[in-house]
Scaffold this active site. Sequence first.
Site, PDB file in Angstrom:
ATOM      1  N   PHE A  64       0.817  -1.226   0.000  1.00 25.27           N
ATOM      2  CA  PHE A  64       0.000   0.000   0.000  1.00 25.27           C
ATOM      3  C   PHE A  64       0.841   1.262   0.000  1.00 25.27           C
ATOM      4  CE2 PHE A  64      -1.914  -3.427   2.567  1.00 25.27           C
ATOM      5  CZ  PHE A  64      -2.834  -3.850   1.630  1.00 25.27           C
ATOM      6  N   GLY A  75      -0.599  -7.798  -4.858  1.00 33.36           N
ATOM      7  CA  GLY A  75      -1.985  -8.144  -4.574  1.00 33.36           C
ATOM      8  C   GLY A  75      -2.912  -7.510  -5.587  1.00 33.36           C
ATOM      9  N   ALA A  93      -0.606  -1.451 -14.263  1.00 38.51           N
ATOM     10  CA  ALA A  93      -1.405  -2.112 -15.309  1.00 38.51           C
ATOM     11  C   ALA A  93      -1.237  -1.380 -16.631  1.00 38.51           C
ATOM     12  CB  ALA A  93      -2.877  -2.137 -14.902  1.00 38.51           C
ATOM     13  N   ILE A 134     -11.378  -2.011 -18.454  1.00 35.05           N
ATOM     14  CA  ILE A 134     -11.138  -2.932 -17.348  1.00 35.05           C
ATOM     15  C   ILE A 134     -10.679  -4.262 -17.935  1.00 35.05           C
ATOM     16  CG2 ILE A 134     -12.182  -4.127 -15.385  1.00 35.05           C
ATOM     17  CD1 ILE A 134     -11.951  -1.019 -15.099  1.00 35.05           C
ATOM     18  N   ASN A 166      -9.677  -7.023 -16.208  1.00 32.49           N
ATOM     19  CA  ASN A 166     -10.223  -8.166 -15.480  1.00 32.49           C
ATOM     20  C   ASN A 166     -11.181  -7.656 -14.412  1.00 32.49           C
ATOM     21  OD1 ASN A 166     -10.689 -10.275 -13.625  1.00 32.49           O
ATOM     22  ND2 ASN A 166      -8.753 -11.259 -14.163  1.00 32.49           N
ATOM     23  N   PRO A 167     -12.479  -7.737 -14.682  1.00 30.18           N
ATOM     24  CA  PRO A 167     -13.458  -7.182 -13.735  1.00 30.18           C
ATOM     25  C   PRO A 167     -13.365  -7.807 -12.346  1.00 30.18           C
ATOM     26  CG  PRO A 167     -14.504  -7.755 -15.811  1.00 30.18           C
ATOM     27  CD  PRO A 167     -13.113  -8.290 -15.877  1.00 30.18           C
ATOM     28  N   GLY A 180      -5.750   2.394 -14.479  1.00 35.10           N
ATOM     29  CA  GLY A 180      -5.216   2.044 -13.163  1.00 35.10           C
ATOM     30  C   GLY A 180      -6.250   2.181 -12.069  1.00 35.10           C
ATOM     31  N   GLY A 219      -5.499   1.090  -8.397  1.00 39.40           N
ATOM     32  CA  GLY A 219      -5.017   0.840  -7.031  1.00 39.40           C
ATOM     33  C   GLY A 219      -5.411   1.912  -6.037  1.00 39.40           C
ATOM     34  N   GLU A 220      -5.503   3.144  -6.473  1.00 40.06           N
ATOM     35  CA  GLU A 220      -5.747   4.237  -5.522  1.00 40.06           C
ATOM     36  C   GLU A 220      -7.204   4.698  -5.505  1.00 40.06           C
ATOM     37  OE1 GLU A 220      -2.366   4.930  -4.514  1.00 40.06           O
ATOM     38  OE2 GLU A 220      -1.747   3.724  -6.226  1.00 40.06           O
TER      39      GLU A 220
END
Lengths: 338, 174, 750
Positions: free
Chosen positions: C246, C472, C515, C635, C637-638, C708, C710-711
């Site tokens: 993170f 992850g 990604a 997207i 991979n949903p 992207g 992640g955030e």
Amino acid sequence: MRPFSYTRAETLGDAMAALAANPTARLLAGGTNLIDLMKYDVERPAAIVDINRLPLKEIEELPDGSIRIGALVSNATVAHHPAVTERYPLLCSAILAGASPQLRNAATTGGNLLQRTRCYYFYDPSTPCNKREPGSGCGAIGGVNRIHAILGASEHCIATHPSDMCVALAALAAIVEVEGPDGRRDIPFSDFHRLPDDHPERDNTMRHGEIITAVRLEGNHFAGHHSYLKLRDRLSYAFALVSVAAALDVKNGMIVDMRIALGGVAHKPWRDSLAEAEFAGQPATEETFAALADRLLAGAEGQGDNDFKIPMARKAIVRALKQAAAGTPQVQSDKQIR
Amino acid sequence: MDIATAHAQPKTRVALTINGHRHDLEIHPWVTLLDLLRGPSLQLSGTKKGCDHGQCGACTVLIDGERINSCLKLAVTLDGTNVTTIEGLGTPDDMHPVQKAFVEHDAYQCGYCTPGQVCSAVALLREGHGRSREEIREMMSGNLCRCGAYTNIADAIQDVMDQEVKVGMREAAE
Amino acid sequence: MLNEKNVFGSPLPRIDGPLKVTGTAPYAAEYHDPGMLFGHAFYATVASGRIASIDTSKAEAYPGVVKVYTHKNRPALASSDDAWKDEVALPGHPFRPLENDRILYDGQPIALVIAETFEAARDAADLIRVDYAADAPHTDIEVEQAKSYVPPEPRKEDFLPTDPRGDAEAAYDAAPFKIDAEYVQEGEHHNPMELFGTSVIRSEDGTLTVYDKTQGSQNSHDLVCGVFGLKPEQVRVVNAYVGGAFGSGLRPKHQLIFAVMASLDLKRSVRVEMSRREMFYLTWRPATVQRMQVAADADGRLMSVRHHAVQATSLYEDYQENVVNWSGLTYKCDNVRLSYELAKTTMSTPGDMRAPGAATGFLALESAIDELAYEVGMDPLELRGKNFVTYDQNDDLQLTSKALDLCYREGAERFGWDKRSHEPGSMRDGQDLVGWGVATGVWEATLSPAEAKVRLFPDGKITVSAAASDIGTGTYTILAQIAAQNLGQTIDRVSVLIGDSSLPKTAVEGGSWTAASSGSAVQAGCLEIKKTLLSLAQKMDNSPLKGAAVEDLAIRDNRLVLDRNDQLGLAIADILGSNEMSSVEGHGKVEPDQEQAKKYISYTHSAVFVEVRIDAELGVPRVTRVVSAIAAGKIINPKTARSQILGGVVMGLGMALHEEGMIDHRTGRIMNHNLAEYHVPAHADIHDIDVIFVEEEDDKASPIGVKGLGEIGIVGVGAAVANAIFHATGTRHRHFPITIDKIMEGLPGQ
């Protein structure tokens, strides 16, 4: 962790002999608190006596309707035991409000009584703590004390007892059976834990060499009207900020008998039997409960961060008693407070 | 006891059955089950160390079928017990139904808390106390997941429960 | 068989899943070597000052202890700031463990015990005794902000507050509706489940394989080479599996330095793993004080936005975030003034934590916007829609795409926002006060330079390799999907090798760029493969692909074919065979498009809707519903994408309600340095969370159309919760986290 010698006791006699032989020896049962504290270098026993093999693992239903829970019965076993569930559901509920399934599987009945405070300063050997190191001072007074005591604290210690189970046991007026060099004795639950006064290093009234063998529940079951209400910083797997074990006997809307114990507010599960007696015979109404809450909290004092516990405890007492009176105890998996 | 004396005492003999294999070990008493499993002799590092204090559940294993935090158990106290770790539940080619459901429901992200979650879920299913969604959430609360996969973990467990119910009904019908 | 269309965009389970759920995926502290040594660090217990004396004799005498390192006997390491500056270093002097007797923060590592067993190292460390010459701690942001300063050296140009526009003061004074409020946020700690650890495996020739918990193997590699004066080929860093980070793993941590130092000094393999307590001393999301002054006209149009933030940093580095610039680009406003300052504290240097800057800035911005909506008397979602802006007003740039309007619409519909009654406290349900809150979120969608190698074999097997990390995030799986998609294979034919410094160059895994960046590099590698195959095919006799362009081609059933007529083509095995090749490799490379950047900028957007239920007497909060609507381009991979958003939401709920490092400001010590008293959300805290990915076409954000994830999931969540609590109780909470006691004290009738 400090190195230690390890012996496995096969009998109660073994265990008592091992304790007698070494004044710094400690008994090890579930280990969920002792090992934790040893890793933090808070507990430093020179000798560990493993008592997990002692034959103290039975829950006995006695002919008079009372129940004797062996000291090594796990918290989970007690919580899910059919006879305990039927007769003392308040105890089961309190156990299920505490810790996690894994910890409840490992933690024992005797060990739960002996668990030590969660005070941040007790847990951190680089800070002063009269409980850990008598005479070193109390870091929590004037420090971070969100989780600390509002009742019965002393100038030497403002720690709280962290157990949920013990709050229910206090309300149910359990008897702690101990065995020691001077034989067996019964300790009423209210006399088992102590307030910190000048000796916060002593959590309870056991003497060195004594072993808890069982906890006995007898008399009123309060199976119909009870509730264990726990308030905490997240909805599970957290110690109580305030918890209430409430039990009532109500007839025609009047209180016949009542027990109320508080967790998270004092050095011991807080119960005031004089106050309970005063309110017997009064109507089981919110007004009565509020008056009782005021009576119980009359001497409450905050430390700063934990001032909120006083109004929180007041509301929790009233709510738990309402739940008990209505016969709708708090279900621990239900995070809505009914 | 001074340190040298403590270290000079003979190690304790312990027989543990881990994932069906018996291990006769001689160990110091201050070794936890978690460190024993993850250490150089056994190298069963599927069991994770997340806090080492019973506060996260990553180290959950089954001892005689019950889920416990292996970080708070001294290995010497477990003589004669049966320990099941994540490695004993399934392998990548032959996964336990709970492991399969975790993959299907993306019930993990970084994967570090996952073995503990899986062991805990397997025990939960056996215990039979958690049935509703709320009960699953509560009974799985001893396993923290910082990636926040909780809802998917609950989905995975519910999926396995539903399958077990179906199997049970089919068996009852037969 | 899957065709290429349902590889890309398909909710496939992770390819690394079976390893993770069976405990067979190895993490950094899980590599073994016979004779390996174990390290345990020892930490300062004062926040500032000097070590007057340190006595390690008892630890050294402990059975099994090999050596104890302190500042007095630390092997010589590089001394220049440059050598210690990693890829994401900050202005200032990077921390160097055991450099001298100076204490910069409580919890600073000041000794390292190396022993034959983990237990000996752990237990000997308890025997170290230190006398300090301690100075006063400075840890309270609300006090230290009095000495705030504009950072003399910006961390990044984009982090500088954007130039003022219009006249924010005059517009504020003239506006009929205004809010002037201060928001305080306590420090948070990342607490990934995996403890930071490093295993150094030393081979006979002295080269080191370093298994490190990091978000960038090459970052750790280069730092180790610089600090220890090693040649690049003497060190390889592997981070194949990373147990969460993170942001905490962006910069290499001291356990890496310790493990390599001991390994080189003692000529043994060494592992150093942290304890959970140490994880609180590594880095943190800094405590922040923000002042928002926003104003609107009677129609809810924003007239003025002023946003000032002061964040904590350390004595030795100027950590900085982009906290305030979001306030100049989220809504249309012509009068804006933004400012940002730091305050020194005796804490470790803060670090990026999920959506650094945005998670913090939006806490204040989106709370203030909600307050303003109530001031105007307008539905908070309507006010947001009214101030919709279609370009980046800060930089006067066009956006590559912005489907935030769809997020508002679809999110509101799923949530049932139209059933909300405006008045606070008006949605009571029995004992519960019900509150519905909304917030907007924005995060930058960037591309970082990345490379990847793709290799295709005659039987259709593919290997993809890049130094990229999967923390992850699902990187393994989406890279496989991209390769499978582009080379016409099913995902099970793809092996992905990542998390290794020896693989093609990739930036650290952070900022939500992996990604887009590594994914685009893989696609570029696939394109190169097709080009190579085409040129080889065209050299073959009677090639049906003569004259074809690479854009016309597809790969189906292991044949290179014309997309419009796949009867015409050649088997890949034949193409390779006739050229005596056993495989074909493509090396993909992407870089940000500098030309495009002059005109366009790219962001991900979100609208997050939250329902809280609060016990009307006791204040117990439950977040019973969350709808997070996300616009993030394509997207891949949903399934894994949804998980990224779930994770952001859950961490956002922790930020809103539970998480704070509780510091004893008398000593400067974090007191709740454990997972029992630092409350990350537990399973029981999390109800079901609904994630929506709205349609968003974007051909500029990245070559693969990805932005992207992640955030963005965490941005806005804290404010949405606070807004929902306001709606439930009528009390505005401006001090985060909003713990049960604060809620209780703010209940109606208190």
